[in-house]
Scaffold this motif. Sequence first.
Motif, PDB file in Angstrom:
ATOM      1  N   ILE A   1      -2.947  -5.746 -11.640  1.00 40.00           N
ATOM      2  CA  ILE A   1      -3.133  -4.433 -12.261  1.00 40.00           C
ATOM      3  C   ILE A   1      -1.910  -3.544 -12.043  1.00 40.00           C
ATOM      4  O   ILE A   1      -1.442  -2.859 -12.967  1.00 40.00           O
ATOM      5  N   PHE A   2      -1.361  -3.559 -10.848  1.00 33.45           N
ATOM      6  CA  PHE A   2      -0.184  -2.732 -10.584  1.00 33.45           C
ATOM      7  C   PHE A   2       1.041  -3.247 -11.331  1.00 33.45           C
ATOM      8  O   PHE A   2       1.921  -2.462 -11.699  1.00 33.45           O
ATOM      9  N   CYS A   3       1.142  -4.557 -11.535  1.00 40.89           N
ATOM     10  CA  CYS A   3       2.288  -5.099 -12.278  1.00 40.89           C
ATOM     11  C   CYS A   3       2.267  -4.701 -13.745  1.00 40.89           C
ATOM     12  O   CYS A   3       3.309  -4.744 -14.407  1.00 40.89           O
TER      13      CYS A   3
ATOM     14  N   LEU B   1       0.824  -1.211   0.000  1.00 39.56           N
ATOM     15  CA  LEU B   1       0.000   0.000   0.000  1.00 39.56           C
ATOM     16  C   LEU B   1       0.858   1.260   0.000  1.00 39.56           C
ATOM     17  O   LEU B   1       0.543   2.240  -0.687  1.00 39.56           O
ATOM     18  N   CYS B   2       1.933   1.261   0.760  1.00 46.54           N
ATOM     19  CA  CYS B   2       2.837   2.413   0.779  1.00 46.54           C
ATOM     20  C   CYS B   2       3.479   2.635  -0.588  1.00 46.54           C
ATOM     21  O   CYS B   2       3.540   3.774  -1.087  1.00 46.54           O
ATOM     22  N   LEU B   3       3.941   1.566  -1.215  1.00 44.86           N
ATOM     23  CA  LEU B   3       4.533   1.697  -2.543  1.00 44.86           C
ATOM     24  C   LEU B   3       3.490   2.047  -3.596  1.00 44.86           C
ATOM     25  O   LEU B   3       3.771   2.791  -4.538  1.00 44.86           O
TER      26      LEU B   3
ATOM     27  N   PHE C   1       1.665  -7.168  -3.482  1.00 47.63           N
ATOM     28  CA  PHE C   1       0.285  -7.624  -3.395  1.00 47.63           C
ATOM     29  C   PHE C   1       0.144  -9.089  -3.836  1.00 47.63           C
ATOM     30  O   PHE C   1      -0.612  -9.854  -3.236  1.00 47.63           O
ATOM     31  N   VAL C   2       0.867  -9.454  -4.878  1.00 43.39           N
ATOM     32  CA  VAL C   2       0.811 -10.862  -5.326  1.00 43.39           C
ATOM     33  C   VAL C   2       1.405 -11.786  -4.268  1.00 43.39           C
ATOM     34  O   VAL C   2       0.864 -12.858  -3.974  1.00 43.39           O
ATOM     35  N   LEU C   3       2.528 -11.378  -3.670  1.00 38.16           N
ATOM     36  CA  LEU C   3       3.125 -12.179  -2.605  1.00 38.16           C
ATOM     37  C   LEU C   3       2.202 -12.279  -1.395  1.00 38.16           C
ATOM     38  O   LEU C   3       2.054 -13.351  -0.785  1.00 38.16           O
ATOM     39  N   ALA C   4       1.554 -11.165  -1.028  1.00 43.51           N
ATOM     40  CA  ALA C   4       0.607 -11.191   0.087  1.00 43.51           C
ATOM     41  C   ALA C   4      -0.581 -12.090  -0.224  1.00 43.51           C
ATOM     42  O   ALA C   4      -1.099 -12.781   0.668  1.00 43.51           O
ATOM     43  N   SER C   5      -1.011 -12.090  -1.474  1.00 41.43           N
ATOM     44  CA  SER C   5      -2.116 -12.977  -1.860  1.00 41.43           C
ATOM     45  C   SER C   5      -1.735 -14.442  -1.709  1.00 41.43           C
ATOM     46  O   SER C   5      -2.532 -15.258  -1.218  1.00 41.43           O
TER      47      SER C   5
ATOM     48  N   ALA D   1       6.654  -2.610  -8.030  1.00 43.91           N
ATOM     49  CA  ALA D   1       7.041  -3.161  -6.721  1.00 43.91           C
ATOM     50  C   ALA D   1       5.814  -3.386  -5.836  1.00 43.91           C
ATOM     51  O   ALA D   1       5.715  -4.402  -5.124  1.00 43.91           O
ATOM     52  N   ALA D   2       4.853  -2.451  -5.884  1.00 44.69           N
ATOM     53  CA  ALA D   2       3.616  -2.635  -5.115  1.00 44.69           C
ATOM     54  C   ALA D   2       2.828  -3.836  -5.611  1.00 44.69           C
ATOM     55  O   ALA D   2       2.269  -4.609  -4.815  1.00 44.69           O
TER      56      ALA D   2
END
Length: 250
Positions: free
Chosen positions: A180-182, A95-97, A125-129, A120-121
Amino acid sequence: MPPAAVQILAFALALLGVLGAAVATLLPNWKVSVNVWSSVMTPISQMQGLWMDCVWYSSGVFSCTMKSSMLSLPAHLQTTRITMVLCCLVALLGLCLGSLGLKCTRWGGSRRAKGRSAVAAGGCFVLASLLCLVPASWFTNEVISAFLTTDLPDSSKYQPGGALCVTFVSAGFLLAAGVIFCLSCPGQGTGRPGGTAGDPGRAAVHADERRRRELQPRGEEPKPRQHKTVHLQLEEPKDIRDSYSLQEYV
């Protein structure tokens, strides 16, 4: 690079995913008892979570007991604890990135720096998922296997609870936001290898050249530019030459 509206939607999905993962980590109903009792002093439902076990009585009393000893817990429960905490931390970093990589914000640097922050964000997010999805699947498998294979009475059997549903939905939100961010790759969308996004003057020159080629009739070669040179002939002032002639006569 996706537009700003799509990035805002992805950021909202990531925020919902982080909140859902944090709430699911604290909820006590990862698995609930199957049998429902009818007596007044007997429990209606028994629930077990990652951090506490709760009992809900028919009289309306709801009591919980914390799991103090970590070594006495099964392996899948210990793993789920650790991975869910890591999921929340990695998602917060994402979220910060992601706030730095949004196109609608002024902070975060240039366009290329924003693109790198967004990528990077997305990775966070993918890793957190994955950190949210894998332990939830393992926990669900353990609950279903214990329900189907053991010969325990129905009062001692458990089924997956609502916290697991929240965990799977949160993992889906985080995965969608990460994808989406990637897609926000820096340098995407430039027509030339070097790119002209960072040089407005060069971009204007290329746009002018492209427009002139489009207006040129087909089958006709563009005429080379002719450079005209202007020669200036300087004449000596008449008064200077007259002064020279007067000096000769004198």
